[in-house]
Enzyme design. Structure first.
Site, PDB file in Angstrom:
ATOM      1  N   SER A 203       7.491 -86.849  16.204  1.00 24.44           N
ATOM      2  CA  SER A 203       8.505 -86.501  15.211  1.00 24.44           C
ATOM      3  C   SER A 203       7.921 -86.296  13.825  1.00 24.44           C
ATOM      4  CB  SER A 203       9.584 -87.585  15.164  1.00 24.44           C
ATOM      5  OG  SER A 203      10.207 -87.746  16.418  1.00 24.44           O
ATOM      6  N   HIS A 249       9.278 -89.764   9.823  1.00 22.44           N
ATOM      7  CA  HIS A 249       9.899 -88.480   9.513  1.00 22.44           C
ATOM      8  C   HIS A 249       9.629 -88.073   8.068  1.00 22.44           C
ATOM      9  CE1 HIS A 249      13.072 -88.690  12.998  1.00 22.44           C
ATOM     10  NE2 HIS A 249      11.836 -88.954  13.387  1.00 22.44           N
TER      11      HIS A 249
END
Length: 299
Positions: A203, A249
């Site tokens: 991610s 993230h």
């Protein structure tokens, strides 16, 4: 069908900007310096002045015109590859190969490769993690997945975001962007998350590609609304869904955007120097975060 050089009948996309003469659905504000046809990042070939389209490059290389165009370059100065998806395919293959390995080996392999700052195993087991010198976890965690939905979402995102960036940046620069984004996400997770909290997944790297896409679209004067909407939606999921390492993230997003900015905005006369300095600066920041956290966790 290709239009004749110099034709003004360029396809116009819905946003008002003309569409690329080879990919009419892609808006662009850049035109070939020879024939003035609109060209998207995938079709741009760096010339001595501005960019040329593949058709003019092919014609020029056979007639002696535009000698610089005989060596096709991307907008970031990378070599134009026959397969602009090769690195993306390799990255997909590595993620999938490790996922199948996890299916076969089980949690033992996950425990050895996931990102963890310092984990005290039960029953008198050893203390181990990045703080004990296992820095490889910052990298291996980027390719590690357990759940089917997790790897499916990340790989679909990689396949959607990766090829346009690979075509626009070139293979080496694209790979550097991916790895630095993933390491940036791992480093921020290591710095801010609980030392015993495991983390894994691509991610961080995917968010880096998303940030780089926004930078590239801004550089090309594309309509920013679609990518900004996608970014906002992903950030909402990041901070509202459970079991998501938001640090990975955000770290990947910031590093990806910063590296991409240095890659596509580097001045032509000092392009290589600026791009290398940008990547080195990002790497040094990542190393600094890891060192600071390690000092905090080490008695």
């Amino acid at each position: 069908m290709d239009q004749a050089p110099g034709s003004s009948d360029a396809p116009e996309a819905a946003g008002g900007l003309p569409g690329c003469y080879r990919h009419p659905d892609r808006e662009t504000g850049i035109s070939c310096t020879r024939c003035e046809r609109p060209i998207c990042p995938e079709c741009m070939v760096s010339a001595s002045v501005g960019f040329q389209c593949p058709t003019c490059v092919k014609e020029g290389s056979g007639t002696g015109h535009a000698p610089q165009a005989a060596r096709p370059r991307t907008i970031a100065g990378g070599s134009v590859a026959d397969d602009p998806r090769l690195v993306t395919k390799i990255l997909l293959g590595l993620n999938l190969a490790l996922w199948f390995a996890v299916l076969g080996a089980g949690d033992r392999l996950v425990d050895e490769l996931d990102l963890v700052g310092r984990l005290q195993y039960y029953y008198g087991g050893p203390v181990e993690g990045v703080a004990e010198g296992q820095w490889y976890r910052l990298l291996t965690a980027m390719f590690l997945h357990q759940q089917l939905m997790h790897i499916a979402f990340n790989m679909l995102s990689l396949w959607w975001l990766g090829p346009p960036l690979e075509a626009a940046l070139g293979r080496v620069r694209y790979l550097a962007l991916y790895l630095l984004s993933g390491l940036g996400g791992s480093a921020l997770s290591y710095l801010l998350a609980s030392p015993g909290q495991p983390s894994l997944g691509a991610s961080g790297a995917v968010f880096g590609l998303l940030g780089a896409t926004a930078v590239l679209m801004r550089r090309m004067n594309y309509d920013m609304r679609p990518v900004l909407a996608l970014l906002v939606l992903n950030l909402i999921f990041t901070f509202t869904w459970g079991n998501i390492a938001w640090q990975a993230h955000i770290g990947g997003l910031v590093v990806g955007a910063a590296v991409a900015y240095g890659l596509v905005h580097a001045p032509r006369e000092h392009r290589a120097l600026v791009q290398r300095a940008t990547c080195l600066a990002a790497l040094l920041v990542i190393v600094a975060m890891v060192c600071v956290r390690t000092l905090q966790l080490t008695p």
